[in-house]
Design an enzyme around this catalytic site. Structure first.
Site, PDB file in Angstrom:
ATOM      1  N   THR A  83       0.691  -1.155  -0.057  1.00 32.35           N
ATOM      2  CA  THR A  83       0.178   0.039   0.025  1.00 32.35           C
ATOM      3  C   THR A  83       0.859   1.273   0.049  1.00 32.35           C
ATOM      4  O   THR A  83       1.878   1.353   0.649  1.00 32.35           O
ATOM      5  CB  THR A  83      -0.732   0.002   1.241  1.00 32.35           C
ATOM      6  OG1 THR A  83      -1.750  -1.155   1.226  1.00 32.35           O
ATOM      7  CG2 THR A  83      -1.691   1.065   1.252  1.00 32.35           C
ATOM      8  N   ALA A 102      -3.603 -14.367   2.287  1.00 34.64           N
ATOM      9  CA  ALA A 102      -3.766 -13.299   3.337  1.00 34.64           C
ATOM     10  C   ALA A 102      -5.223 -13.205   3.910  1.00 34.64           C
ATOM     11  O   ALA A 102      -5.661 -13.035   4.993  1.00 34.64           O
ATOM     12  CB  ALA A 102      -3.038 -12.237   3.117  1.00 34.64           C
ATOM     13  N   GLY A 113     -24.916  -1.176  28.668  1.00 32.97           N
ATOM     14  CA  GLY A 113     -23.971  -0.156  29.225  1.00 32.97           C
ATOM     15  C   GLY A 113     -22.746  -0.507  29.621  1.00 32.97           C
ATOM     16  O   GLY A 113     -21.748  -0.223  29.136  1.00 32.97           O
ATOM     17  N   GLU A 165      -6.185  -5.872   3.595  1.00 34.14           N
ATOM     18  CA  GLU A 165      -6.124  -7.088   2.896  1.00 34.14           C
ATOM     19  C   GLU A 165      -6.945  -6.978   1.781  1.00 34.14           C
ATOM     20  O   GLU A 165      -7.592  -7.921   1.271  1.00 34.14           O
ATOM     21  CB  GLU A 165      -6.038  -8.494   3.351  1.00 34.14           C
ATOM     22  CG  GLU A 165      -5.317  -8.507   4.502  1.00 34.14           C
ATOM     23  CD  GLU A 165      -3.779  -8.201   4.478  1.00 34.14           C
ATOM     24  OE1 GLU A 165      -3.150  -7.953   3.440  1.00 34.14           O
ATOM     25  OE2 GLU A 165      -2.837  -8.416   5.694  1.00 34.14           O
ATOM     26  N   GLU A 224     -15.672  -4.131  -0.699  1.00 30.69           N
ATOM     27  CA  GLU A 224     -15.948  -3.592  -1.992  1.00 30.69           C
ATOM     28  C   GLU A 224     -15.044  -4.284  -3.260  1.00 30.69           C
ATOM     29  O   GLU A 224     -15.404  -4.859  -4.266  1.00 30.69           O
ATOM     30  CB  GLU A 224     -16.070  -2.218  -2.156  1.00 30.69           C
ATOM     31  CG  GLU A 224     -17.196  -1.331  -1.316  1.00 30.69           C
ATOM     32  CD  GLU A 224     -16.671  -1.306   0.150  1.00 30.69           C
ATOM     33  OE1 GLU A 224     -15.506  -1.721   0.478  1.00 30.69           O
ATOM     34  OE2 GLU A 224     -17.786  -1.250   0.988  1.00 30.69           O
TER      35      GLU A 224
END
Lengths: 267, 384
Positions: free
Chosen positions: B128, B246, B344, B367, B371
């Site tokens: 990335t 992965a 709570g 990974e 979408e």
């Protein structure tokens, strides 16, 4: 040097304890674990293996599924295992059990440098008798409550944990040592490599046929029928109630206490 | 005709027991601190290496422990029940050694795999970039060969790299021939401490805080040409195949955290008394638990099926994308309901649910986002 580690598969008593109508433990309904003191024996044997490269053999007497426990011990680092298993051995008390295990170890061979490690006691029966009885039957010295074991040549230095302190004892191999669970001994994990190989390592099964002619075995004192111990009654003790803290001055507290005890007809 | 067998082997059962015990004794006790302090659990990673879990899927001759994808799923999902950051660390670590095993030459395998397995070094996978997320082909980092020294000279910035700041060995995706675009992408092994390679920003994340996510900066970073993984120009293919594997790991993380949230919920609904009885007696709660358990069982089946396909050497791109998409959406669904069940208390940091709720979200993003997975799945389903 070979170390035999005697281990027992026990019901996990940290969960719910189930008892059969006849007073024996309902083992089927409880998860099986390796007896905690035995884990300490395994770890101490494996530590000696790390230091000396000795052979570590896990030994148990139990039904065939006990093989799973032995494989786990091999996955932790033991070299091989022995499963003593026969219908004739079922129901043995500590007297009978120690006789059978002693006979098995005698058959497998106990060399001059060899040792037998046991857990101090099992959490199901809590007798602490099997280890010492094996030593007596094999006529070898024993040291109980060990939290540390060092070896040089035939001499073994054992650190015993007692209620009020430690005791260092020197003992001659071959010998039997019972080990105790202690926070200084953290049993190691299995390794993935060990797991992948554990089912291909040797596991010897000793059945009735294999042991019946051993000199240490007396055929009329093994199994349920031959065991001198009989369970008379077993029960879960009633739970103690929550304590009460009395409030007020000393005199008020004493008066309150006397009043309560009188009401219960204790005094 | 008795081939479909869902049972684990004896060895896999033992691995499950080992991973569960390790998760309970080592991971769970520090999970809250790891999250609160945003600290990488280095000691626990070392312990994972000691028991062979960082070498899952790598043969013994390279320092690994053997096993395959299903073993990875077993270990990662058990970890995920107790500490998602640790599950993530193990799962993502395994990508680099897997890629080196698959595409590396013998020398590279001998050199790097023992370090990444029993050696206890962390691996990282650096694809990335700020402008190359889902569009992984838009990588801008270059690695130009200097023929005089036989070195690649790396320049560029990677971002959001899990474990990047801790890794000893990184597989970095670069353009060796920038003009060719995707076809000029290559994978290069970079070692920590190589001059010109530095760590930039360590991200502050919503969840999996213990997994250090870092920016990697390459400024005239010189790497020997022998560090090229596979062939020049094959980087994109290597990256996509590595991601296929992965994603099964992320699926395992997602089912792990879901099962962990269900375990906590079942315990809580039996203990929590409202209107004079345990809330487990309320049908509304029972329906929640039933939905959570059913969807999670289905998610596990798909993750394990994808693992089976990979282990069997069959095509698994579609199933890997499906299992990750499904398990990650389920992890969000389950942790949300588990938190809701805890009311709570669930919202308070005293209970692990709010951490798990935050941790679960990442599985829908890293990974490959949900979408992108739909793109992959649709392409696979609709191709003729």
């Amino acid at each position: 040097m070979r170390i035999y580690v005697c281990v027992k598969q026990v019901p996990d008593t940290s969960g719910k304890v189930a008892v059969n109508p006849d007073g024996t433990l309902n083992r089927a309904s409880m998860a099986a674990i390796i007896n905690p003191d035995d884990m300490s024996a395994i770890e101490q044997a494996l530590k000696l293996k790390d230091a000396t490269g000795c052979q570590v053999t896990a030994v148990t007497m139990g039904p065939p599924p006990a093989e799973g426990m032995l494989r786990e011990i091999i996955a932790m680092g033991a070299d091989d295992a022995v499963l003593i298993s026969a219908r004739e051995f079922g129901g043995s008390d500590t007297f009978a059990t120690s006789q059978i295990i002693a006979a098995a170890i005698h058959k497998l061979g106990l060399g001059k440098e060899d040792m037998i490690f046991c857990g101090r006691q099992a959490i199901d029966g809590d007798t602490a008798q099997v280890g010492p009885q094996i030593a007596e039957k094999l006529n070898i010295p024993q040291v109980t409550y060990a939290t540390g074991i060092k070896k040089s040549e035939n001499l073994v230095l054992v650190k015993r944990m007692l209620e009020d302190g430690y005791m260092m004892i020197e003992v001659q191999a071959p010998c039997l040592i019972t080990c105790i669970k202690d926070k200084t001994i953290k049993p190691r994990y299995m390794t993935l490599n060990g797991i992948m190989e554990c089912y291909s390592k040797p596991l010897e099964v000793l059945n009735y046929e294999a042991l019946k002619d051993e000199p240490l075995i007396e055929l009329d004192t093994i199994g349920l029928k031959g065991s001198p111990t009989n369970i008379f009654k077993s029960f879960t003790p009633p739970q103690k109630g929550v304590g009460i803290m009395l409030q007020g001055t000393d005199k008020e507290k004493v008066d309150d206490l006397v009043d309560r005890l009188q009401k219960k007809h204790v005094i | 005709m008795n081939r479909m067998d869902f049972s684990l082997t004896r060895e896999q059962e033992l691995l499950k027991k080992l991973a569960r015990q390790f998760a309970e004794e080592e991971l769970e006790p520090v999970a809250e601190e790891v999250d609160r302090e945003h600290v990488f659990p280095a000691e626990n990673f070392k312990k994972m290496a000691d028991i062979g879990l960082t070498g899952i899927g790598i043969p013994k001759e390279y320092g690994g422990s053997g096993g395959g994808t299903l073993e990875k799923v077993i270990a990662v999902s058990e970890f995920g029940k107790k500490c998602m950051a640790s599950a993530s660390i193990l799962s993502i670590h395994l990508i680099a050694p897997q890629a080196i095993l698959k595409y590396g030459n013998e020398e590279q395998k001998q050199k790097y795999l023992p370090r990444l397995t029993k050696g206890g070094e962390l691996g990282a996978f650096a694809l990335t970039e700020p402008n190359a997320g889902s569009d992984a082909g838009a990588v801008k980092t270059t690695a130009i060969l200097d023929p005089k020294t036989n070195e690649y000279v790396l320049n560029g910035t990677k971002c959001f790299i899990s474990g990047g700041s801790r890794a000893g060995v990184l597989v970095v995706f670069v353009l060796t021939e920038p003009k060719k675009g995707l076809k000029g992408m290559s994978a290069i092994i970079v070692e920590r401490g190589t001059p010109g390679f530095s760590i930039g920003k360590i991200e502050s994340k919503m969840g999996i805080a213990g997994s250090e996510t870092a920016e990697l900066i390459f400024e005239d970073c010189r790497v020997p040409v022998t560090n090229l993984l596979g062939k020049e120009g094959k980087g994109f293919k290597i990256a996509m195949q590595a991601l296929d594997g992965a994603r099964i790991g992320v699926g395992a993380q997602a089912i792990g955290i879901s099962e962990g949230a269900i375990d906590l919920s079942v315990k809580y609904v039996n203990e929590r008394i409202q209107f004079g009885k345990p809330i487990a007696n309320l049908q509304g709660i029972q329906w929640y638990i039933a939905d959570m358990a059913t969807k999670t069982a289905a998610a596990r089946a798909l993750v394990e099926f994808a693992a089976y396909l990979e282990d069997a050497g069959k095509p698994f791109t579609k199933e890997s994308a499906m299992c990750k998409l499904n398990a990650s959406e389920n992890a969000r669904f389950v942790t949300n309901l588990a938190l809701q069940i805890h009311g709570g208390y669930g919202y308070m940091k005293d209970y692990p649910l709010e951490r798990m709720y935050r941790d679960a979200k990442i599985t829908e993003i890293y990974e490959g986002t949900s979408e992108i997975h739909k793109v992959v799945i649709a392409r696979e389903v609709m191709k003729r």
